[in-house]
Design a protein around this motif. Sequence first.
Motif, PDB file in Angstrom:
ATOM      1  N   TYR A  84     -57.020 -21.353  55.462  1.00 40.31           N
ATOM      2  CA  TYR A  84     -56.273 -20.114  55.628  1.00 40.31           C
ATOM      3  C   TYR A  84     -54.784 -20.344  55.432  1.00 40.31           C
ATOM      4  CZ  TYR A  84     -60.636 -18.896  57.966  1.00 40.31           C
ATOM      5  OH  TYR A  84     -61.966 -18.699  58.255  1.00 40.31           O
ATOM      6  N   CYS A  85     -54.151 -19.371  54.826  1.00 44.77           N
ATOM      7  CA  CYS A  85     -52.691 -19.381  54.722  1.00 44.77           C
ATOM      8  C   CYS A  85     -52.124 -18.877  56.047  1.00 44.77           C
ATOM      9  CB  CYS A  85     -52.247 -18.483  53.570  1.00 44.77           C
ATOM     10  SG  CYS A  85     -50.464 -18.451  53.316  1.00 44.77           S
ATOM     11  N   LEU A  86     -51.201 -19.617  56.621  1.00 43.83           N
ATOM     12  CA  LEU A  86     -50.604 -19.228  57.887  1.00 43.83           C
ATOM     13  C   LEU A  86     -49.928 -17.862  57.767  1.00 43.83           C
ATOM     14  CD1 LEU A  86     -49.761 -20.010  60.822  1.00 43.83           C
ATOM     15  CD2 LEU A  86     -47.643 -20.896  59.806  1.00 43.83           C
ATOM     16  N   THR A  87     -50.219 -16.997  58.715  1.00 49.16           N
ATOM     17  CA  THR A  87     -49.519 -15.720  58.808  1.00 49.16           C
ATOM     18  C   THR A  87     -48.796 -15.657  60.143  1.00 49.16           C
ATOM     19  OG1 THR A  87     -51.523 -14.656  59.681  1.00 49.16           O
ATOM     20  CG2 THR A  87     -51.122 -14.476  57.320  1.00 49.16           C
ATOM     21  N   TYR A  88     -47.612 -15.118  60.116  1.00 53.80           N
ATOM     22  CA  TYR A  88     -46.803 -14.992  61.333  1.00 53.80           C
ATOM     23  C   TYR A  88     -47.073 -13.616  61.940  1.00 53.80           C
ATOM     24  CZ  TYR A  88     -44.320 -19.221  59.954  1.00 53.80           C
ATOM     25  OH  TYR A  88     -44.005 -20.519  59.611  1.00 53.80           O
ATOM     26  N   GLU A  89     -48.085 -13.553  62.804  1.00 52.21           N
ATOM     27  CA  GLU A  89     -48.510 -12.286  63.374  1.00 52.21           C
ATOM     28  C   GLU A  89     -47.562 -11.853  64.496  1.00 52.21           C
ATOM     29  OE1 GLU A  89     -50.724 -10.480  62.147  1.00 52.21           O
ATOM     30  OE2 GLU A  89     -51.952 -11.816  60.909  1.00 52.21           O
ATOM     31  N   PRO A  90     -47.142 -10.584  64.479  1.00 52.75           N
ATOM     32  CA  PRO A  90     -46.301 -10.097  65.584  1.00 52.75           C
ATOM     33  C   PRO A  90     -46.963 -10.326  66.936  1.00 52.75           C
ATOM     34  CG  PRO A  90     -46.357  -8.506  63.789  1.00 52.75           C
ATOM     35  CD  PRO A  90     -47.368  -9.564  63.441  1.00 52.75           C
ATOM     36  N   GLY A  91     -46.170 -10.746  67.910  1.00 51.56           N
ATOM     37  CA  GLY A  91     -46.687 -11.017  69.237  1.00 51.56           C
ATOM     38  C   GLY A  91     -47.027 -12.474  69.477  1.00 51.56           C
ATOM     39  N   THR A  92     -47.043 -13.275  68.416  1.00 55.47           N
ATOM     40  CA  THR A  92     -47.326 -14.704  68.584  1.00 55.47           C
ATOM     41  C   THR A  92     -46.023 -15.476  68.781  1.00 55.47           C
ATOM     42  OG1 THR A  92     -47.220 -15.176  66.207  1.00 55.47           O
ATOM     43  CG2 THR A  92     -49.358 -14.501  67.106  1.00 55.47           C
ATOM     44  N   VAL A  93     -46.153 -16.670  69.326  1.00 51.28           N
ATOM     45  CA  VAL A  93     -44.970 -17.508  69.551  1.00 51.28           C
ATOM     46  C   VAL A  93     -44.305 -17.862  68.219  1.00 51.28           C
ATOM     47  CG1 VAL A  93     -44.170 -19.742  70.421  1.00 51.28           C
ATOM     48  CG2 VAL A  93     -45.868 -18.430  71.713  1.00 51.28           C
ATOM     49  N   LEU A  94     -45.116 -18.186  67.216  1.00 52.16           N
ATOM     50  CA  LEU A  94     -44.515 -18.553  65.924  1.00 52.16           C
ATOM     51  C   LEU A  94     -43.719 -17.396  65.329  1.00 52.16           C
ATOM     52  CD1 LEU A  94     -46.977 -20.787  63.863  1.00 52.16           C
ATOM     53  CD2 LEU A  94     -45.003 -21.451  65.237  1.00 52.16           C
ATOM     54  N   HIS A  95     -44.230 -16.187  65.474  1.00 49.46           N
ATOM     55  CA  HIS A  95     -43.507 -15.026  64.952  1.00 49.46           C
ATOM     56  C   HIS A  95     -42.169 -14.866  65.673  1.00 49.46           C
ATOM     57  CE1 HIS A  95     -42.496 -10.697  64.518  1.00 49.46           C
ATOM     58  NE2 HIS A  95     -42.932 -10.892  63.291  1.00 49.46           N
ATOM     59  N   SER A  96     -42.174 -15.062  66.985  1.00 50.40           N
ATOM     60  CA  SER A  96     -40.927 -14.956  67.745  1.00 50.40           C
ATOM     61  C   SER A  96     -39.923 -16.011  67.303  1.00 50.40           C
ATOM     62  CB  SER A  96     -41.215 -15.112  69.244  1.00 50.40           C
ATOM     63  OG  SER A  96     -42.045 -14.068  69.699  1.00 50.40           O
TER      64      SER A  96
END
Length: 363
Positions: free
Chosen positions: A182-194
Motif C-alpha cells: 500500500y502507498c502510505l496515505t496521511y489520513e486526517p485524525g492520525t498522528v502522521l497527518h498531524s
Amino acid sequence: MAGLYIHIPFCRSKCLYCDFFSTPALGSVNSLPEAIAAEYARRADEITEPFKTVYIGGGTPSILPPDTLRRIIESLPVGDAVEFTIEANPDDITPDVVKLWRDMGVNRVSLGVQSFDDRELKAVGRRHDSDGARRAIAAIIDNGIANVSADLIYGLPGQDIASWKSSLLTMLSLGLPHISAYCLTYEPGTVLHSRLEAGKLTATDDRVLEEMYMLLCSLTVAEGYRHYEISNFALPGMHSRHNSAYWTDTPYLGLGPGAHSFDGKTRRYNLPDLKKYLASDDILCIDNENEDQRFNDVLITALRTAAGLHLTDLPSDRRKYIEKAAAPFLADRSMTLTPDGALRITEEAWFRSDAILRELIVV
C-alpha cells in the motif's frame, strides 16, 4: 458464496498512520464474544447462504486470548468456510498460538509487516522489528498455516528507493503466496497527518512514489506473482477470496463495532462505538445510496481489479456513459477494452487511478 467479516477493535497501541477504529481498552476483550453472538442472532436473516470466507480483522485480532477467540468462532456458523483469515501483528505470533488458530479452523494469516527496515518501523509506531517479522512468518508456516499474506507500505517517513527495494527483495525471498503493498496515505485524525500539517515531516514526492510502485510491479511479476488488484499480488491460485468478494459485489456480513456489510442490495454499517456495542445497543445504520452512488460503487471496485468492469453487464445508458467518459483514457492507453467488453485501467496507470476514476464516476 457469502463472506463473514468480524471486526476486533482492540490494539495495544495505535500505529501512527492508522485511521481504522480501534481502542486500547483491553479490559473489555473478554466481553466481546457475547456481544458478537448477540449481534449475529439479531442479523442472521440478512444473509442466509453459507459463509464461504471468514475474515477476522481489526484492530489487532492476534491480541485476543485463544479462549476468547474460540468463543467468538464457536458462536458463528463458519464450518463451511474454505478460506478463514485472521489478521496478526508479528509480535503476537508464537508456535503455540498458531497451532491453536489452526485447530480452530484458521487457514490463512494476514501479517502486518509494513517494512523490513527497523528505522522505518519505528517512525510509524510499529512494535516489532525486522527480525521479529521474519521469525513470525517462519513460526506461522512451520506450525501448519502455509497460506500467509504479508503487508508492506511504501512512502513511509524516511524511506527511499533503496530501502523500499531492500524490503521488497526481503519479502520476495520468503516466497509467500500473497503480498499486499500500500502507498502510505496521511489520513486526517492520525498522528502522521498531524505531524505533516505541523511541518514535522515531509510526504514522499509523487514521482518517487510512482517509481516505488513501478519497482513493486516489476519485481513481483519477475517472481511469478499476479497483480490482481491495485495493492494485491498473489502466486497462481492464492488470491484473497474474501477480499476479492468485496470487489465483485458478493454479499458479506460484518459483525463488530465499525464493521460494514452488504447483502447484495443494501449497504449497512455499525457505528464505531465499543461501549454501546458491548451493551448490545443497536448501532446498525443503513447507507441510503441512490442509483448513481450504487453505480459508482460498482465502477470503483471493479476498476481496482485486473478483471476490470464488464460493460456488457451494464444497462445501455450506463454503458454509453462509461464508453464516452473512458474514451480519452483509451486513447492515451491508460485504459484498455478487451474483445469481451472488459474495461480495465492498465497496470502502469493504476498508480494514478484516483484521477481516472474522478472522470468516470457519476456526479
